[in-house]
Design an enzyme around this catalytic site. Structure first.
Site, PDB file in Angstrom:
ATOM      1  N   LYS A   1      51.853  66.470   7.158  1.00  0.00           N
ATOM      2  CA  LYS A   1      52.536  67.737   7.448  1.00  0.00           C
ATOM      3  C   LYS A   1      51.606  68.940   7.270  1.00  0.00           C
ATOM      4  O   LYS A   1      51.853  70.008   7.825  1.00  0.00           O
ATOM      5  CB  LYS A   1      53.793  67.856   6.608  1.00  0.00           C
ATOM      6  CG  LYS A   1      54.837  66.831   7.054  1.00  0.00           C
ATOM      7  CD  LYS A   1      56.187  67.029   6.429  1.00  0.00           C
ATOM      8  CE  LYS A   1      57.243  66.155   7.094  1.00  0.00           C
ATOM      9  NZ  LYS A   1      56.989  64.710   6.944  1.00  0.00           N
TER      10      LYS A   1
HETATM   11  C1  LIG Z   1      57.441  63.662   7.699  1.00  0.00           C
HETATM   12  C2  LIG Z   1      56.765  62.361   7.511  1.00  0.00           C
HETATM   13  C3  LIG Z   1      56.896  61.308   8.453  1.00  0.00           C
HETATM   14  C4  LIG Z   1      57.784  61.401   9.672  1.00  0.00           C
HETATM   15  O1  LIG Z   1      57.317  62.306  10.650  1.00  0.00           O
HETATM   16  P1  LIG Z   1      58.293  62.834  11.800  1.00  0.00           P
HETATM   17  O2  LIG Z   1      57.519  63.846  12.544  1.00  0.00           O
HETATM   18  O3  LIG Z   1      59.486  63.434  11.078  1.00  0.00           O
HETATM   19  O4  LIG Z   1      58.700  61.679  12.633  1.00  0.00           O
HETATM   20  C5  LIG Z   1      56.175  60.147   8.230  1.00  0.00           C
HETATM   21  N1  LIG Z   1      55.395  59.987   7.141  1.00  0.00           N
HETATM   22  C6  LIG Z   1      55.264  60.971   6.223  1.00  0.00           C
HETATM   23  C7  LIG Z   1      54.405  60.722   5.027  1.00  0.00           C
HETATM   24  C8  LIG Z   1      55.915  62.182   6.365  1.00  0.00           C
HETATM   25  O5  LIG Z   1      55.777  63.149   5.447  1.00  0.00           O
END
Ligand SMILES: *Cc1c(COP(=O)(O)O)cnc(C)c1O
Length: 467
Positions: free
Chosen positions: A112
């Protein structure tokens, strides 16, 4: 570039407006009206570019009417300079033509950061020019809150209030949020669960009159277009390293809200030769069930070892549906309205288009652990549970072993020590050395009752400054 709503009724907006708007007024999500298209020769000319240079090239057309090229370059350079690995998004090989794309070298050790480090800087740039101050409010069960706080810590024009459920996030995750110093950073531990936090945020967005002096709330959740835009870059970056555009590459993505894999689909639609796009889910498998039998159906939330993928609905899937419906916004609006009440199916032609683009696989906790264990035994490479889902889904869905398969590794294993210990590790994985003092740093957060007036009163009283 103009942005239009997936539900066909809201006015088209420019990038700056979309950045601050969040959801469209018709309940839809904003998508670009047209995508930039690149032919093989142009993509080939990007081979070898450093991450920040490539990011600039890919992001520029999406923001061109809002941010001048020189300023954008500075923002992008500063964003990816925060990452601790020189390659920003390095590839690691774990098998024959099988790769892991490490997306966890940012400040909070999860993917993120790619989007939220950029988002904070974009906000500040736009708000400086508008001489406007905004209030970011969000709820988190873990990764998003810390990434948003790290992304906005130096923003002059933003106060950020993040609600987390008191005593229900892991210590690493709490400390990543509460040890960031800054007068504009406010952590609220709500005596309740994650849904209670989300409800408080939702109600506050619906009626913002509690904010002093005409201030506005801004969302940083995964439906924000700018977050998706930032995520397109690493598909190009990794594919170029593996020989694209001269040969195709496949990706497997651990999926929750569908933002990450949707960015992969955009990369494909922009001209990147992607052979397979694999949706990996945990037991919260609404997307996998849809891909198997054309039934889009809500189930109850399950708590898994991959908590950042614990969702009931994948909000960004609506963006994909919009394209699968060949951009018929009114049909998407009708489908989503029915979906609020009941299980829905899409027309056969729409479903066939979805199956032509996406493969899917659901990975339960037992098989997540088995994958961490197996990969470690074979290679001594330690996966976090989310990344393990990508690896296992890739192995189950792969059709062509001559095409490089890239599993997205979305978090560092040290963020999820419990799952990793269950996979037979004798000790908890170490945090990177620059975070060694996480357990010694001072924490700052306020515990509040789960009460709208109390939370809103706290926000109104604690806004740092208004420009
Ligand atoms: C947010 C997140 C995901 C999922 O990503 P999306 O874009 O919501 O599909 C997967 N792995 C981790 C570690 C995350 O923080």
């Amino acid at each position: 570039m103009k942005y239009i709503s997936t539900r066909g009724k809201a006015p088209a907006l420019n990038f700056e407006e979309v950045l601050l708007a969040g959801m469209a007024s018709d309940g839809g999500l904003y998508v670009p009206e047209t995508l930039p298209q690149y032919d093989a020769a142009e993509i080939a000319s990007w081979a070898g570019l450093p991450y920040n240079e490539l990011a600039y090239r890919i992001i520029q057309p999406f923001v061109a009417d809002t941010i001048d090229g020189v300023e954008l370059k500075a923002i992008v350079d500063d964003t990816y300079a925060q990452f601790r690995h020189d390659a920003v998004a390095p590839l690691v090989q774990i098998g024959h033509n099988e790769w892991v794309l490490e997306l966890f070298h940012g400040p909070t050790l999860a993917f993120k950061d790619f989007a939220l480090q950029l988002l904070g800087r974009l906000f500040d740039h736009v708000l400086e020019r508008r001489q406007q101050h905004v209030v970011i409010m969000g709820a988190t069960s873990g990764d998003t809150g810390s990434a948003a706080i790290e992304g906005c810590r130096r923003c002059k024009h933003v106060d950020i209030f993040i609600l987390h459920p008191h005593e229900r996030v892991s210590e690493v995750q709490r400390r990543q949020m509460t040890t960031v110093a800054g007068d504009n950073i406010h952590n609220i531990a709500v005596k309740g669960n994650f849904d209670d936090c989300q409800a408080l945020v939702k109600q506050s967005f619906a009626d913002q009159s509690f904010l002093p002096g005409g201030l506005q709330l801004v969302a940083v959740n995964s439906i924000n277009w700018a977050r998706i835009m930032a995520q397109i870059v690493y598909y190009f970056y990794s594919a170029l390293s593996l020989g694209a555009p001269h040969r195709p590459v496949s990706f497997s993505v651990p999926t929750g809200n569908f933002g990450d894999i949707y960015a992969g689909w955009l990369a494909k639609n922009m001209g990147l030769p992607i052979e397979q796009l694999i949706i990996g889910t945990n037991a919260n498998d609404i997307l996998h069930r849809f891909m198997c039998r054309n039934q889009y159906e809500k189930h109850e939330l399950m708590h898994s070892l991959s908590p950042s993928m614990d969702i009931m609905i994948s909000s960004n899937f609506e963006r994909a549906l919009f394209d699968l419906y060949q951009r018929d916004g009114l049909a998407v609006a009708e489908l989503m309205e029915r979906f609020n009440r009941e299980t829905v199916s899409v027309p056969d032609a729409v479903f066939e288009r979805a199956r032509a683009v996406f493969d899917s696989h659901a990975v339960d906790d037992a098989s997540t652990i088995a994958t961490i264990e197996q990969v470690f035994e074979a290679t001594e490479y330690l996966l976090d549970p989310h990344s393990a889902i990508a690896v296992e889904a890739a192995r189950q869905c792969r059709r062509n072993s001559a095409t490089p398969m890239v599993a997205l590794a979305t978090a560092h294993p040290a963020k999820f020590p419990d799952a990793v210990m269950r996979a037979g590790q004798s000790e908890a994985p170490h945090l990177p050395h620059y975070m060694n003092d996480l357990y010694q740093r001072d924490e700052r957060y306020t515990v509040l009752e789960q009460d709208l007036a109390v939370v809103q009163g706290f926000i109104a009283d604690n806004i740092s400054s208004t420009t």
